[in-house]
Design an enzyme around this catalytic site. Structure first.
Site, PDB file in Angstrom:
ATOM      1  N   HIS A  55     -73.695  34.865  51.420  1.00  0.00           N
ATOM      2  CA  HIS A  55     -72.757  34.169  51.796  1.00  0.00           C
ATOM      3  C   HIS A  55     -72.718  33.914  53.493  1.00  0.00           C
ATOM      4  O   HIS A  55     -73.135  35.051  54.148  1.00  0.00           O
ATOM      5  CB  HIS A  55     -71.377  34.755  51.422  1.00  0.00           C
ATOM      6  CG  HIS A  55     -70.151  34.120  52.140  1.00  0.00           C
ATOM      7  ND1 HIS A  55     -69.540  32.976  51.752  1.00  0.00           N
ATOM      8  CD2 HIS A  55     -69.402  34.404  53.183  1.00  0.00           C
ATOM      9  CE1 HIS A  55     -68.707  32.655  52.592  1.00  0.00           C
ATOM     10  NE2 HIS A  55     -68.630  33.501  53.564  1.00  0.00           N
ATOM     11  N   ARG A  93     -81.948  31.269  49.689  1.00  0.00           N
ATOM     12  CA  ARG A  93     -81.440  30.912  48.318  1.00  0.00           C
ATOM     13  C   ARG A  93     -82.843  30.264  47.797  1.00  0.00           C
ATOM     14  O   ARG A  93     -82.957  30.611  46.208  1.00  0.00           O
ATOM     15  CB  ARG A  93     -80.279  30.080  48.272  1.00  0.00           C
ATOM     16  CG  ARG A  93     -79.127  30.715  48.829  1.00  0.00           C
ATOM     17  CD  ARG A  93     -77.824  29.913  48.733  1.00  0.00           C
ATOM     18  NE  ARG A  93     -76.652  30.486  49.220  1.00  0.00           N
ATOM     19  CZ  ARG A  93     -75.665  29.841  49.707  1.00  0.00           C
ATOM     20  NH1 ARG A  93     -75.613  28.873  49.889  1.00  0.00           N
ATOM     21  NH2 ARG A  93     -74.509  30.571  49.904  1.00  0.00           N
TER      22      ARG A  93
END
Length: 139
Positions: free
Chosen positions: A117, A104
Site C-alpha cells: 500500500h 505488484r
C-alpha cells in the site's frame, strides 16, 4: 522537486511470502530514504481508521479482514516526489494490469493480495503517517 514524505505498508501476504527484504531493497534502490519502520499486527480499530474512506463500500469488511490477517510492515519514506514515485513503483492495484518491473507486477498474485500500500496524496500520506507513527518515532 520538493522532498516529500509518504506512508507505505507491506501487507500481510507480502510478509507471509517473505518479500519484505526484496521490497525494501527496491525502495532504497529507487533512492527513497526509510525514515521510520515497524512491524505490527493491526487491530480491527486501526484497520477501520486506515480504511475509513471505504467504510460504505461493499468490499470494506474484506479489506479489514485481510489487513488484520497477519503482521504488516509500516514505514515512512522520504525523497523528491516520493508520493507519486512510489505509486509508479508499486504498479496498478490489479496485478494483472501492473507492468513488469513494478512491485505488484513482479510480486502480487491478485487484487485482494497486492502486497503493498502507498498513500495516494499528500493529505493521505500525512493522515496515515500520524495513524502509525508518533512525532518522536519520525525523528
Amino acid at each position: 522537486m520538493a522532498v516529500e514524505r509518504t506512508f507505505s505498508m507491506i501487507k500481510p501476504e507480502g510478509v507471509r511470502r517473505g518479500l519484505v527484504g526484496a521490497i525494501l531493497a527496491r525502495l532504497e534502490q529507487k533512492g527513497y530514504r526509510i525514515v521510520a519502520l515497524k512491524m505490527l499486527r493491526l487491530t480491527p480499530e486501526m484497520a477501520a481508521a486506515h480504511y475509513a474512506e471505504h467504510r460504505d463500500k461493499p468490499f470494506y469488511q474484506d479489506l479489514i479482514n485481510h489487513i488484520t490477517s497477519g503482521p504488516v510492515v509500516a514505514m515512512v519514506l522520504e525523497g523528491p516526489g516520493v508520493i507519486a514515485g512510489l505509486r509508479r513503483l508499486m504498479g496498478a492495484t490489479n496485478p494483472q494490469e501492473a507492468a513488469p518491473g513494478t512491485i505488484r507486477g513482479d510480486f502480487a498474485l491478485e487484487t485482494s493480495d497486492n502486497v503493498i500500500h502507498g498513500a495516494d496524496s499528500p493529505a493521505s500520506a500525512e493522515r496515515e503517517i500520524a495513524l502509525y507513527f508518533t512525532p518522536a518515532e519520525l525523528g
